[in-house]
Design an enzyme around this catalytic site. Structure first.
Site, PDB file in Angstrom:
ATOM      1  CG  ASN A   9      -1.699   1.231   1.451  1.00  0.00           C
ATOM      2  OD1 ASN A   9      -1.788   2.062   0.550  1.00  0.00           O
ATOM      3  ND2 ASN A   9      -2.299   1.375   2.627  1.00  0.00           N
ATOM      4  CD1 TRP A  10       3.366   0.907  -2.967  1.00  0.00           C
ATOM      5  CD2 TRP A  10       3.477   2.180  -4.808  1.00  0.00           C
ATOM      6  NE1 TRP A  10       4.028   0.195  -3.920  1.00  0.00           N
ATOM      7  CE2 TRP A  10       4.108   0.945  -5.068  1.00  0.00           C
ATOM      8  CE3 TRP A  10       3.431   3.139  -5.823  1.00  0.00           C
ATOM      9  CZ2 TRP A  10       4.689   0.657  -6.311  1.00  0.00           C
ATOM     10  CZ3 TRP A  10       3.997   2.850  -7.053  1.00  0.00           C
ATOM     11  CH2 TRP A  10       4.621   1.608  -7.283  1.00  0.00           C
ATOM     12  CE  LYS A  11      -0.178   3.324   4.724  1.00  0.00           C
ATOM     13  NZ  LYS A  11      -0.027   3.439   6.168  1.00  0.00           N
ATOM     14  CG  HIS A  94      -5.759   1.978   5.135  1.00  0.00           C
ATOM     15  ND1 HIS A  94      -5.357   2.940   6.022  1.00  0.00           N
ATOM     16  CD2 HIS A  94      -4.747   1.080   5.058  1.00  0.00           C
ATOM     17  CE1 HIS A  94      -4.131   2.647   6.448  1.00  0.00           C
ATOM     18  NE2 HIS A  94      -3.742   1.527   5.874  1.00  0.00           N
ATOM     19  CD  GLU A  96      -2.886   5.572   6.700  1.00  0.00           C
ATOM     20  OE1 GLU A  96      -2.852   5.649   5.461  1.00  0.00           O
ATOM     21  OE2 GLU A  96      -1.969   5.068   7.378  1.00  0.00           O
ATOM     22  CD  GLU A 166      -3.394  -2.453   7.375  1.00  0.00           C
ATOM     23  OE1 GLU A 166      -2.264  -2.603   6.942  1.00  0.00           O
ATOM     24  OE2 GLU A 166      -4.120  -1.492   7.087  1.00  0.00           O
ATOM     25  N   GLY A 172       2.620   2.262  10.738  1.00  0.00           N
ATOM     26  CA  GLY A 172       3.599   3.335  10.575  1.00  0.00           C
ATOM     27  C   GLY A 172       4.331   3.721  11.847  1.00  0.00           C
ATOM     28  CB  SER A 213       5.304  -1.699  12.017  1.00  0.00           C
ATOM     29  OG  SER A 213       4.904  -0.372  12.275  1.00  0.00           O
TER      30      SER A 213
END
Ligand code: PGA
Length: 252
Positions: A9-11, A94, A96, A166, A172, A213
């Site tokens: 997941n490159w975000k 997700h 976020e 997650e 992160g 992570s």
């Protein structure tokens, strides 16, 4: 037997130019790793260019979000059939997106239905906050998110979904959940919730990733757990060492 799956997941990282440069750099080595599905999820604007580079490979392409409607007055949104020429996967819900962009369980469920209707494999994200974790609410919360995301699906549709557990506090932060803890939540609250809804047979077919992570150094620990079928990788998917991470995910 479930085929393991590692997705990057490159975000909101990499322009189309940088994305193409990166996938050109890793594609040959990534392509040569057998027995595991490998997926990259670039930002929307890089997706067509990344697809061009990867189309002759068996490396999958995914989006990081989409809207559930077919088309219309939804300024700034992307419809499922805008993705299907380029993507096989789409990350949905997700943390976020839930925390920063107001996504709800109900909206995630609509997106899951839309993705499946268009032949996209959803990677459905669930996971508890630190407060919930410390308050002993993880099991109830996570299984609730799973059930909400899968509501109204058939067992056959559910079997094709990927779910990523997650824990928000692990994303992160470098504070990854232990493989034992992650595996136990995945077994009890994620696979367990699928089993409650659709039966044990379907639950055994669903692929469930750990995310938060994950690095080339700890991936093998997660993969060694029988309930963990792969990982959703953020930061560590942006570097060429992502290839090593995928390599280290092969546990014999
Ligand atoms: P991370 O992100 O690997 O950087 O912790 C994981 C994710 O958000 O999917």
């Amino acid at each position: 037997m479930r085929t393991p799956i590692i997705a990057g997941n490159w975000k909101m990282n990499k322009t189309a130019v940088a994305a193409v440069e990166f996938v050109r750099e890793i594609r040959h080595e990534l392509q040569n790793i057998k027995g595991i599905d490998r997926v990259v999820c670039p930002p929307f604007l890089a997706i067509p260019a990344v697809y061009e580079v990867l189309q002759a490979t068996n490396i999958g392409v995914g989006a990081q979000n989409m809207y559930f409607a077919e088309k219309g007055a939804y300024t700034g949104e992307v419809a499922p059939d805008m993705l299907t020429p380029f993507c096989q996967y789409v990350i949905l819900g997700h943390s976020e997106r839930r925390a920063l962009f107001g996504e709800t369980d109900e909206g995630v469920n609509k997106k899951v239905h839309a993705a499946l209707a268009h032949g996209l494999t959803p990677i459905i994200c669930v996971g508890e906050s630190l407060t919930q974790n410390e308050g002993g609410e993880t099991q109830v919360f996570v299984s609730g998110q799973v059930k909400a995301a899968l509501a109204g699906l058939t067992a056959e549709q559910t079997a094709t979904c990927v779910i990523a557990y997650e824990p928000i506090w692990a994303i992160g932060t470098g504070k990854s959940a232990s493989a034992a803890a992650a595996g136990s939540i995945i077994g009890l609250s994620v696979r367990g919730a699928v089993a409650e809804m659709f039966g044990e047979h379907t639950a055994q077919q669903v692929r469930i990733q750990y995310g938060g992570s994950v690095t080339e150094d700890n991936i093998a620990d997660y993969m060694a757990h029988p309930d963990i079928d792969g990982a959703l990788v953020g930061g560590a998917s942006l570097k060429p060492s992502f290839v090593q991470l995928v390599q280290n995910a092969i546990v014999n």
